[in-house]
Write a protein that holds these residues in place. Structure first.
Motif, mmCIF file in Angstrom:
data_model
loop_
_atom_site.group_PDB
_atom_site.id
_atom_site.type_symbol
_atom_site.label_atom_id
_atom_site.label_comp_id
_atom_site.label_asym_id
_atom_site.label_seq_id
_atom_site.Cartn_x
_atom_site.Cartn_y
_atom_site.Cartn_z
ATOM 1 N N UNK B 163 -54.941 -16.857 -38.623
ATOM 2 C CA UNK B 163 -53.901 -17.503 -39.441
ATOM 3 C C UNK B 163 -53.269 -18.675 -38.697
ATOM 4 N N UNK B 164 -52.844 -18.434 -37.446
ATOM 5 C CA UNK B 164 -52.061 -19.463 -36.751
ATOM 6 C C UNK B 164 -52.912 -20.655 -36.327
ATOM 7 N N UNK B 165 -54.133 -20.406 -35.842
ATOM 8 C CA UNK B 165 -55.000 -21.548 -35.528
ATOM 9 C C UNK B 165 -55.350 -22.323 -36.804
ATOM 10 N N UNK B 166 -55.432 -21.608 -37.908
ATOM 11 C CA UNK B 166 -55.680 -22.269 -39.199
ATOM 12 C C UNK B 166 -54.485 -23.114 -39.616
ATOM 13 N N UNK B 167 -53.279 -22.561 -39.444
ATOM 14 C CA UNK B 167 -52.065 -23.329 -39.769
ATOM 15 C C UNK B 167 -51.988 -24.608 -38.928
ATOM 16 N N UNK B 306 -51.352 -10.684 -46.783
ATOM 17 C CA UNK B 306 -51.141 -12.123 -46.945
ATOM 18 C C UNK B 306 -49.690 -12.548 -46.998
ATOM 19 N N UNK B 307 -48.777 -11.594 -46.740
ATOM 20 C CA UNK B 307 -47.341 -11.895 -46.834
ATOM 21 C C UNK B 307 -46.951 -13.036 -45.894
ATOM 22 N N UNK B 308 -47.575 -13.086 -44.684
ATOM 23 C CA UNK B 308 -47.169 -14.061 -43.676
ATOM 24 C C UNK B 308 -48.048 -15.321 -43.668
ATOM 25 N N UNK B 309 -48.949 -15.421 -44.635
ATOM 26 C CA UNK B 309 -49.818 -16.605 -44.734
ATOM 27 C C UNK B 309 -49.010 -17.835 -45.124
ATOM 28 N N UNK B 310 -49.615 -18.992 -44.932
ATOM 29 C CA UNK B 310 -48.948 -20.250 -45.288
ATOM 30 C C UNK B 310 -48.484 -20.235 -46.749
ATOM 31 N N UNK B 311 -49.315 -19.699 -47.617
ATOM 32 C CA UNK B 311 -48.931 -19.630 -49.034
ATOM 33 C C UNK B 311 -48.308 -18.311 -49.422
ATOM 34 N N UNK B 312 -47.987 -17.473 -48.424
ATOM 35 C CA UNK B 312 -47.476 -16.124 -48.708
ATOM 36 C C UNK B 312 -45.978 -16.110 -48.995
ATOM 37 N N UNK B 317 -44.998 -18.977 -38.743
ATOM 38 C CA UNK B 317 -45.608 -19.962 -37.854
ATOM 39 C C UNK B 317 -46.498 -20.971 -38.592
ATOM 40 N N UNK B 318 -45.908 -21.650 -39.595
ATOM 41 C CA UNK B 318 -46.673 -22.694 -40.276
ATOM 42 C C UNK B 318 -47.079 -23.823 -39.324
ATOM 43 N N UNK B 350 -47.983 -29.290 -44.036
ATOM 44 C CA UNK B 350 -47.648 -27.875 -43.848
ATOM 45 C C UNK B 350 -46.277 -27.540 -44.443
ATOM 46 N N UNK B 351 -45.742 -28.424 -45.275
ATOM 47 C CA UNK B 351 -44.426 -28.200 -45.881
ATOM 48 C C UNK B 351 -44.403 -26.910 -46.704
ATOM 49 N N UNK B 352 -43.456 -26.041 -46.369
ATOM 50 C CA UNK B 352 -43.236 -24.840 -47.174
ATOM 51 C C UNK B 352 -42.328 -25.262 -48.332
ATOM 52 N N UNK B 353 -42.865 -25.188 -49.534
ATOM 53 C CA UNK B 353 -42.136 -25.687 -50.708
ATOM 54 C C UNK B 353 -40.794 -24.997 -50.888
#
Ligand code: ZN
Lengths: 154, 378
Positions: B163-167, B306-312, B317-318, B350-353
């Motif tokens: 997840x984090x390397x992907x973010x 998937x709760x902590x995913x970028x879209x979760x 850690x976005x 990587x903006x969290x809406x």
């Protein structure tokens, strides 16, 4: 990467800091290491207030801030609380060649854990919850290496 | 009580083998933070500098970069530890009423020295230092204990790395953007069981600066869209010796979090994104539990859902986290900087809406001995 390197030839200095120290280990640990060196015994001390037993011994209980003058001798046995098999070498820092094992042992009669080497067992056979015993060094000098390691009890 | 705002941030790119000196890194981030805030060094009335002597290879390392932080003729104080602790000190100085605008700066170079040798010297020279313990081997003891306690498998902590390397691919400042799989993590070289290379952060160089201002100064010097408020902070430390703690327990973090949430008048469910100190994969899960985002031992399951995913539900850690760049003393301050950018809607790809409230977390000492929790809001 820095763009200034296109114009200037970089110079790098190698360095190393070696500073000698002579640390007193203080009244409590001097007594502890003395009993290890002279009698091959591991002792702990107990808080008069909460009765927590600390190994290594402390001057004061970390919870109650009370002086701890009540010393108890431990049997040298205990339970392996957690461990790690070190696989990656770090020359100059790790005193052993990998693979070797670190563990935290909750000694019988004590309430805190002691970190040390786990030996006398194949690294991949080490398991949390194993019963272990302290192996004292033959040549003891009054330091933490007077305990050579902990090993599983047959 | 008065409030404190972050009115400017400046960061270097985080990378290995930076060819700038400590001072040059500091010049870079201070200049950026001042520009970001739209002020000059003359507007700054006090400075907190964060560094670590052993990492820098000199004593009083924080004083050696004084010219670079623009401290000449000003009040400067120093912190050895994580940048979040420096920020806390800076905010307290402003809340004392004696200061209006503070500059918090942290610098670190992990790739000019030896992580193992330096972290070994944090262990008690009178007891266990000669065992050769260091950051990764002590973390491995903690990981084993945590995973044994809750029955968590290595395959369940590995997805934190994925997840984090992907973010990090969405963060131009991150050092290690990577497309990897759980298999890649599992197949990476074993460092110290159960931690493999891709469970561990890598030595990183970089610097970060934050400009803090009292409410009055913040409104005078800054515009609404640049201001982010420090609404809550908590700090707590656990026992020093590893054996004095149950390493799977997060009692110090829980206390720090409780204080921060109470000060902000918020609950974990109010947080829109979190930047936590994931120096190792398992740590992210432990800290998320300690921060109250799920029950103890449930982090891996929430991660899998998937709760902590970028879209979760709660992006964690976005920025890519410490697994993608770990400039040790800078790391927590970089967490705060990321939260500021997110709340200002300047986080680009990587903006969290709709992020209105963010949580930043820093640790100090082996295996997360001490924790600092910040809650930031728009
Ligand atoms: Zn006590």
């Amino acid at each position: 990467m820095a763009d200034w390197k296109d114009e200037v030839e970089e110079i790098v200095f190698d360095g190393k800091i070696c500073v000698p120290y002579s640390w007193t280990v203080g009244s409590t640990l001097s007594k502890w290491y003395g009993m290890m060196r002279d009698n091959a015994e591991i002792w702990a001390n107990r808080c008069p207030s909460c009765e927590m037993v600390f190994v290594p011994p402390r001057k004061k209980c970390i919870y109650c801030y009370k002086d701890m003058n009540d010393w108890v001798k431990l049997a040298g046995t205990g339970v392996l609380e957690t461990y790690t098999v070190v696989q990656h070498p770090e020359p100059g820092v790790y005193p052993k060649e990998p693979p070797f094992v670190y563990g935290i042992v909750k000694m019988d009669g004590a309430d805190t854990g002691l970190v040390h080497f786990i030996e006398g067992v194949e690294p991949d056979k080490v398991k949390s919850g194993m019963r272990v015993e302290a192996v004292m060094s033959k040549e003891r000098e009054g330091n933490f290496m007077d305990i050579e390691c902990f090993r599983p009890i047959e | 009580m008065d409030r404190v705002a972050v009115i400017g941030v400046g960061q270097t790119k985080y990378e290995k083998g930076k060819r700038e000196t400590f001072s040059e890194l500091v010049y870079e981030v201070v200049t950026r933070a001042l520009e970001d805030a739209g002020i000059t060094i003359d507007d700054v009335d006090n400075i907190v500098s964060v560094s670590s002597d052993f990492w820098d290879g000199r004593t009083i390392s924080s004083m050696a970069i004084q010219d670079a932080v623009g401290a000449f003729g000003k009040d400067i104080t120093t912190v050895e530890g994580d940048g979040t602790f420096g920020a806390m000190y800076g905010a307290m100085r402003i809340l004392s009423g004696n200061f209006g605008v503070g500059l918090i700066v942290a610098h670190h170079k992990g790739t000019e020295s030896s992580m193992s040798g330096i972290t070994n010297t944090s262990f008690d020279p009178l007891v266990e230092r000669r065992l050769g313990l260091d950051a990764v081997t002590s973390a491995a003891l903690q990981a084993r204990r945590y995973m044994d306690r809750w029955g968590i498998l290595e395959e369940q902590i590995a997805p934190v790395s994925v997840k984090n390397h992907g973010n990090a691919k969405r963060n131009p400042l991150a050092m290690l953007p990577m497309d990897i799989t759980v298999e890649d993590v599992m197949n990476s070289p074993m460092i110290s069981t159960p931690l493999k290379k891709l469970d561990c952060s890598a030595p990183t160089d970089g610097a970060c600066a934050l400009i803090l201002a009292a409410q009055h100064e913040a409104k005078q010097l800054s515009t609404h869209d640049k201001r982010v408020w420090l609404n809550g902070v908590g700090h707590c430390s656990d026992a020093f010796h590893l054996g004095d703690r149950d390493l799977s327990d997060t009692r110090a973090l829980k206390e720090a979090a409780r204080t921060a949430y109470a000060m902000a008048g918020l609950e974990p469910s109010d947080i829109d994104l979190a930047e936590v100190y994931d120096a190792f994969t398992y740590m992210e899960l432990m800290w998320l539990e300690g921060l109250g985002f799920c029950d103890d031992g449930m982090g891996a399951e929430y991660l899998e859902r998937g709760v902590f995913d970028f879209g979760g539900k709660l992006p964690v850690n976005p920025s890519g986290g410490r697994l993608s760049a770990n400039p040790v003393q800078v790391a927590g301050l970089a967490c705060m900087a990321e939260c500021v950018l997110q709340l200002r809607e300047e986080a680009g790809e990587r903006q969290v809406e709709g992020a209105k409230t963010a949580l930043a977390h820093g640790i100090n000492g082996m295996c997360g001995q001490a924790h600092c929790v910040w809650i930031l809001g728009k």
